[in-house]
Design a protein around this motif. Structure first.
Motif, PDB file in Angstrom:
ATOM      1  N   VAL A 183       0.835  -1.203   0.000  1.00 47.07           N
ATOM      2  CA  VAL A 183       0.000   0.000   0.000  1.00 47.07           C
ATOM      3  C   VAL A 183       0.872   1.256   0.000  1.00 47.07           C
ATOM      4  CG1 VAL A 183      -1.720   1.286   1.308  1.00 47.07           C
ATOM      5  CG2 VAL A 183      -1.931  -1.187   1.104  1.00 47.07           C
ATOM      6  N   GLU A 184       1.952   1.268   0.802  1.00 52.09           N
ATOM      7  CA  GLU A 184       2.865   2.415   0.810  1.00 52.09           C
ATOM      8  C   GLU A 184       3.477   2.640  -0.563  1.00 52.09           C
ATOM      9  OE1 GLU A 184       5.701   1.537   3.789  1.00 52.09           O
ATOM     10  OE2 GLU A 184       4.337   1.907   5.477  1.00 52.09           O
ATOM     11  N   PHE A 185       3.839   1.548  -1.233  1.00 51.90           N
ATOM     12  CA  PHE A 185       4.416   1.672  -2.570  1.00 51.90           C
ATOM     13  C   PHE A 185       3.406   2.280  -3.539  1.00 51.90           C
ATOM     14  CE2 PHE A 185       4.731  -0.313  -6.798  1.00 51.90           C
ATOM     15  CZ  PHE A 185       5.962   0.170  -7.204  1.00 51.90           C
ATOM     16  N   GLN A 186       2.152   1.804  -3.492  1.00 45.86           N
ATOM     17  CA  GLN A 186       1.161   2.303  -4.444  1.00 45.86           C
ATOM     18  C   GLN A 186       0.780   3.746  -4.147  1.00 45.86           C
ATOM     19  OE1 GLN A 186       0.324   0.636  -7.149  1.00 45.86           O
ATOM     20  NE2 GLN A 186      -0.771   2.458  -7.788  1.00 45.86           N
ATOM     21  N   VAL A 187       0.723   4.116  -2.868  1.00 46.28           N
ATOM     22  CA  VAL A 187       0.460   5.518  -2.523  1.00 46.28           C
ATOM     23  C   VAL A 187       1.565   6.416  -3.068  1.00 46.28           C
ATOM     24  CG1 VAL A 187       0.376   7.150  -0.598  1.00 46.28           C
ATOM     25  CG2 VAL A 187      -0.967   5.065  -0.510  1.00 46.28           C
ATOM     26  N   GLY A 188       2.816   5.972  -2.912  1.00 46.26           N
ATOM     27  CA  GLY A 188       3.929   6.745  -3.459  1.00 46.26           C
ATOM     28  C   GLY A 188       3.855   6.880  -4.968  1.00 46.26           C
ATOM     29  N   GLU A 189       3.427   5.805  -5.646  1.00 50.04           N
ATOM     30  CA  GLU A 189       3.296   5.860  -7.098  1.00 50.04           C
ATOM     31  C   GLU A 189       2.204   6.837  -7.527  1.00 50.04           C
ATOM     32  OE1 GLU A 189       5.091   3.401  -9.811  1.00 50.04           O
ATOM     33  OE2 GLU A 189       6.104   4.644  -8.319  1.00 50.04           O
ATOM     34  N   LEU A 190       1.057   6.822  -6.838  1.00 51.63           N
ATOM     35  CA  LEU A 190      -0.023   7.743  -7.198  1.00 51.63           C
ATOM     36  C   LEU A 190       0.377   9.188  -6.925  1.00 51.63           C
ATOM     37  CD1 LEU A 190      -3.325   5.979  -6.052  1.00 51.63           C
ATOM     38  CD2 LEU A 190      -2.283   6.042  -8.300  1.00 51.63           C
ATOM     39  N   GLN A 191       1.085   9.416  -5.822  1.00 49.24           N
ATOM     40  CA  GLN A 191       1.514  10.776  -5.525  1.00 49.24           C
ATOM     41  C   GLN A 191       2.595  11.252  -6.490  1.00 49.24           C
ATOM     42  OE1 GLN A 191       2.622  10.320  -1.389  1.00 49.24           O
ATOM     43  NE2 GLN A 191       0.681  11.144  -0.676  1.00 49.24           N
ATOM     44  N   ARG A 192       3.395  10.318  -6.971  1.00 52.87           N
ATOM     45  CA  ARG A 192       4.503  10.688  -7.864  1.00 52.87           C
ATOM     46  C   ARG A 192       4.051  10.837  -9.309  1.00 52.87           C
ATOM     47  NH1 ARG A 192       8.771   7.830 -10.650  1.00 52.87           N
ATOM     48  NH2 ARG A 192       7.700   5.887 -10.178  1.00 52.87           N
TER      49      ARG A 192
END
Length: 408
Positions: free
Chosen positions: A227-236
């Motif tokens: 989930v942390e990885f996907q949140v970072g991807e959406l924010q990036r």
């Protein structure tokens, strides 16, 4: 869903014992350590093979280790890893591995050395020991701690999941070690003359003909990493959650264990990008309600207001957005939260450039001062708090302002 320990983490611990045995040549050490650390740290968006580092299968371990020779002639690192893997031939062997073997890999503390000296014990001839503060040492220490916390039925579930995880490698191991008599499941079954089709085996381990890939494979820690990885991807990068990732996240959401709190923030970002105001608003409230309830972050309230201001402005609710960010600024100043205050002031500055008509009330109140004073504040505070990305955007905005004044 397990809390931390899973079959693939047990396999990583076996690989660490192979490394500490001193049989990994210097030419292969970097590859082994890179694979180990990639499985322990947060997922890296720049890593093109992040999926293989998220939940490495036994085939991916073979691909990494089979191409590297060991210090033992005629044996690859894969062969030695299989020997270590299959040395865990029962739940009792796993218990001994977690409680005795792994702690012996760690360097002794100062208190232990003093106690041995006072007791008159001769110092042991130590081989390779892991520093307790190193990434591998911290992983071993946490694994041992998490294992001691397991209830009996949880340790049995971990063992049965580990048996099924390593089962595809049985024929490769048996071919390389023909003199060892080893059951593909449990040495206790062989000692009692039973096989996998016996009633006792069916009760304890289930049907091995039915391949169940997800038994105990995902832990709460793994779910949080994803989930942390996907949140970072959406924010990036922005955009929506990919369908393949959505399937994995749906599996996490429908599991019996508690859902990672960050999952609601991911749902908020996805709904926001989809233009679904109701779902985005609901998930944002749910995320920060859980965050403040669990005391994970004392600054949750002001950041909740900042996120609320952003979503309100994106859906053209400008007065609600300004009201929310003003409250966030007031609370950030009161609690001396410079990070949140810097973000709020930066957002207000750029919002004022995009919607000057909506910002007249704020500008008249003197919250930002004039434009040059606001940029000077952001530049100074971003340096103090080491917020270099904010500093770079502030410098760009300052350069644009100087160019506008020069042209004017």
């Amino acid at each position: 869903m397990a809390r931390y320990l899973t079959p693939w983490r047990i396999s990583l611990l076996c690989l660490i014992t192979v490394y500490t045995d001193g049989v990994v040549p210097n030419s292969s050490a970097i590859h082994v350590l890179s694979f180990l650390t990639a499985g322990l740290f947060p997922l890296d968006p720049a890593d093109k093979q992040w999926q293989s580092h998220y939940l490495p299968s036994i085939d991916e371990l073979e691909e990494v280790l089979s191409h590297h020779e060991s210090s033992i002639p005629g044996r690859t690192l894969w062969d030695l890893f299989l020997r270590k893997l299959w040395s865990l031939d029962s739940l009792d062997a796993l218990e001994e591995f977690m409680n005795d073997v792994l702690p012996s890999l760690l360097s002794k503390t100062r208190e232990q050395l003093i106690q041995e000296r006072d007791s008159g014990l001769a110092p042991e001839e130590e081989g390779m020991r892991l520093s307790r503060s190193s990434p591998l040492g911290a992983f071993v220490r946490r694994a041992c701690l998490e294992y001691t916390r397991l209830q009996f039925h949880d340790s049995v579930a971990l063992w049965t999941g580990f048996v099924k995880y390593r089962l595809p490698t049985y024929h490769m191991w048996a071919r390389r070690n023909p003199s060892d008599e080893q059951s593909p499941v449990d040495i206790n079954l062989t000692m009692n003359g039973l096989d996998t089709s016996s009633y006792l085996s069916q009760v304890v381990y289930g049907d091995f003909e039915q391949e169940v890939q997800d038994d105990g494979m995902v832990s709460v820690k793994d779910a949080e990493r994803l989930v942390e990885f996907q949140v970072g991807e959406l924010q990036r990068l922005g955009g929506r959650v990919p369908d393949e990732m959505r399937t994995q996240l749906k599996h996490i959401m429908t599991s019996e264990s508690s859902v990672p709190i960050l999952m609601y923030y991911l749902e908020y970002l996805d709904a926001w990008k989809a233009g679904d105001y109701t779902s985005a608003f609901d998930n944002l409230h749910r995320y920060f309600d859980y965050t403040m309830h669990s005391n994970l972050d004392r600054s949750a309230y002001q950041f909740a207001l900042l996120n609320l201001a952003i979503i309100q402005a994106d859906f053209e609710c400008f007065s609600e957005a300004i009201s929310a960010v003003q409250e966030a600024v007031a609370i950030a100043r009161e609690s001396h939260d410079m990070n949140c205050l810097n973000f709020c002031m930066s957002w207000l500055y750029h919002f004022g450039k995009a919607f000057p008509e909506q910002m007249r009330e704020v500008q008249n109140s003197g919250m930002l001062g004039n434009e040059k004073e606001g940029l000077a504040f952001l530049k100074a505070k971003s340096k103090e708090t080491d917020m270099w990305s904010l500093l770079s955007t502030t410098l760009v905005s300052e350069a644009k302002l100087e160019m506008q004044q020069a042209i004017g």
